[in-house]
Structures are given as structure tokens and as C-alpha cells.
Design an enzyme around this catalytic site. Sequence first.
Site, PDB file in Angstrom:
ATOM      1  N   TYR A 176       0.834  -1.204   0.000  1.00 53.33           N
ATOM      2  CA  TYR A 176       0.000   0.000   0.000  1.00 53.33           C
ATOM      3  C   TYR A 176       0.865   1.249   0.000  1.00 53.33           C
ATOM      4  CZ  TYR A 176       0.922   0.524   5.050  1.00 53.33           C
ATOM      5  OH  TYR A 176       1.520   0.681   6.285  1.00 53.33           O
ATOM      6  N   CYS A 177       0.277   2.340  -0.515  1.00 52.93           N
ATOM      7  CA  CYS A 177       0.914   3.653  -0.447  1.00 52.93           C
ATOM      8  C   CYS A 177      -0.207   4.677  -0.319  1.00 52.93           C
ATOM      9  CB  CYS A 177       1.793   3.902  -1.681  1.00 52.93           C
ATOM     10  SG  CYS A 177       0.898   3.870  -3.234  1.00 52.93           S
ATOM     11  N   THR A 178       0.080   5.963  -0.462  1.00 47.64           N
ATOM     12  CA  THR A 178      -0.931   6.989  -0.180  1.00 47.64           C
ATOM     13  C   THR A 178      -2.141   6.895  -1.115  1.00 47.64           C
ATOM     14  OG1 THR A 178       0.882   8.397   0.503  1.00 47.64           O
ATOM     15  CG2 THR A 178      -1.273   9.456   0.245  1.00 47.64           C
ATOM     16  N   GLY A 180      -1.945   4.974  -4.331  1.00 48.45           N
ATOM     17  CA  GLY A 180      -1.861   3.800  -5.202  1.00 48.45           C
ATOM     18  C   GLY A 180      -0.799   3.867  -6.279  1.00 48.45           C
ATOM     19  N   ILE A 205      -4.158   4.290   0.842  1.00 53.61           N
ATOM     20  CA  ILE A 205      -4.619   4.596   2.198  1.00 53.61           C
ATOM     21  C   ILE A 205      -5.804   5.556   2.131  1.00 53.61           C
ATOM     22  CG2 ILE A 205      -3.961   5.614   4.415  1.00 53.61           C
ATOM     23  CD1 ILE A 205      -0.982   5.136   3.397  1.00 53.61           C
TER      24      ILE A 205
END
Length: 296
Positions: A176-178, A180, A205
Site C-alpha cells: 500500500y501507499c498513499t 496507489g 490509504i
Amino acid sequence: MNSYKVILFYKYIDIENPAEMVEQHLGWCLENDIRGRVFFAKEGVNGTVSGTTENIVKYKKHLTSFPGFEDIRFKEDNSNEHTFKKMHVRLKNQIVNGELNDVSLTNGGKRLSPEELFKFYEEQKDFVIVDARNWYESKIGKFRNAITPPMKNFREWKKVVDEDLKKYKDKTVVTYCTGGIRCEKASAYMIEQGFKDVYQLDGGIFNYIKKFPDTHWQGGMFVFDERRVVNPNSNEELKHIAECHFCGKPTSYYINCHNLDCDRIIVSCHECKVENDYCCSVECRRSPNRRNVYHG
Ligand SMILES: [Zn+2]
Ligand SMILES: [Zn+2]
């Protein structure tokens, strides 16, 4: 109140002449009081901007009018004001900095919706969850049980996978990241390295905390605008995971040391920030090369 919006978007798409896009885009944004930052590259577009609700509607219409841009997905938040001071539009070699030019995005991890991730947790599925962001982002907030590699930047992802994550090759892995954008490449690289069951959190997220606050996300979400941090949780135990560098109190707030020669990111509560004049140390407070504008 809430008369402003801040939006986040990206799309990997072949852009023939990104330099031309940059020039046109900046002019349009200045005319319509859109602020923030947008990057164009041959591989696509990546941006986060703020504006009045009305102007953001116009902006989205404008951006999606370009061929291939019609289906860009926008992630949206309300705000009481602009979350950026200026508008920057830049030409880049890549829309995210990394050494993953050669990975094929068609090999990206399977998309995992926020609902599915929530279910993974609730059903206690056997899975490994990995943060694809930098150390200072995951220090402020992360998913429950997440592995948070101490990366200074996304260029270190290859090394993290090759050295630290290899042992999970046969496991179910979620990245996951902020929003995508980083995971598209991060997960594709893992699959190319032989990982068998890789998912990427769809919409990042950002999408998860909108739908499931006070569940499996702990702390705040680091953002690259004037807000600095978004705090989705109201449950006291899930509000903060970081501690003030000075007094140790739980907080999600951070500053860049005001000594420009230092500029390091430190987690600090508001009281200590003011007390220390936005600096990380006594030496930095004495520096002649300090920022003259106070943020936050
Ligand atoms: Zn403090
Ligand atoms: Zn400092």
C-alpha cells in the site's frame, strides 16, 4: 465552510509530448486559481491540487477532456482553504521517482479494494502487509502489523524487496501507499521477482481511511501539502502512533527543521514546535540560514 476541495490523481498513460502539456496546464491552472503540483512525463500524469469546489469541478472536466485521460479517478477531500500556496507543473522523467523504469505495469499486483482489505483483517487471513512509502510517512501512520521498510525514498524499493522481503515470496502479500501510484510499480517488481500472490491496495490509504476509519489504520496519513497530516481516526487509541521528538507526547504532527541546512523531518507537538522555534536543536535555532515563513 468546506468550500474548497483537495484532489489527488494519477494515471499511467503514454503521453507523446509531456512538455507541451506542462506549458498549457500551468497557464490554465493560474487562470482558474488551482494550486498544488502536477507532474507530467512520457509515462503519465501525477498530481494533487486544491481549489474552490467550483474550480475543482472545472479542473476535472478540463483534465479529463484530453484523449486517454477520460477515466482518471480522482480522490477527493474537503478543506476550508487552499491546501497549497502555489502552483507547480513540472516535466519529469517518471511520475514517481524510482528505479523501476523497466517493470511492466501490466504485471502489477491484483487490486484489493478497501472492503477486501478490511475483510482480510476481520477474518484474520494469513497475509503480509508492506508499506511502500518512506520512513517518515510510515512513522506517523500505518496499517496494523504492517512491515515499514526504513526507505529514504522510493528508489530503495528494489533493495528492500531483494534483501528484506524475499522471505515472503510464497505468502499472500499486500502493498500500500498513499494513493496507489507507487504500488503499481512496487507490486509489479515483486511479481517479476517471483512473488506468488501479490495484491496492491486500490486507491491507497486515502480510499481506505475514508471508508473504514477507526479500524485497522493507526495514526495519521502524511500528505505533501500545507495540511501535512490527515487524521482519520477519532478513537483515542488509534489517533497517534508517533511521539513528539521533544516531550514524548503522542502526536502525528511533523515539521521540517527551519534551519535550511538541516531541513530534517521531526515529529513534534504544536507546543514544542513553538517553544523550539520550529527547529530540531539549539544549534539549528542559532543558524543564520533559517526559513522566514512559518507554516502550520
Ligand atoms: Zn512535545
Ligand atoms: Zn535541525
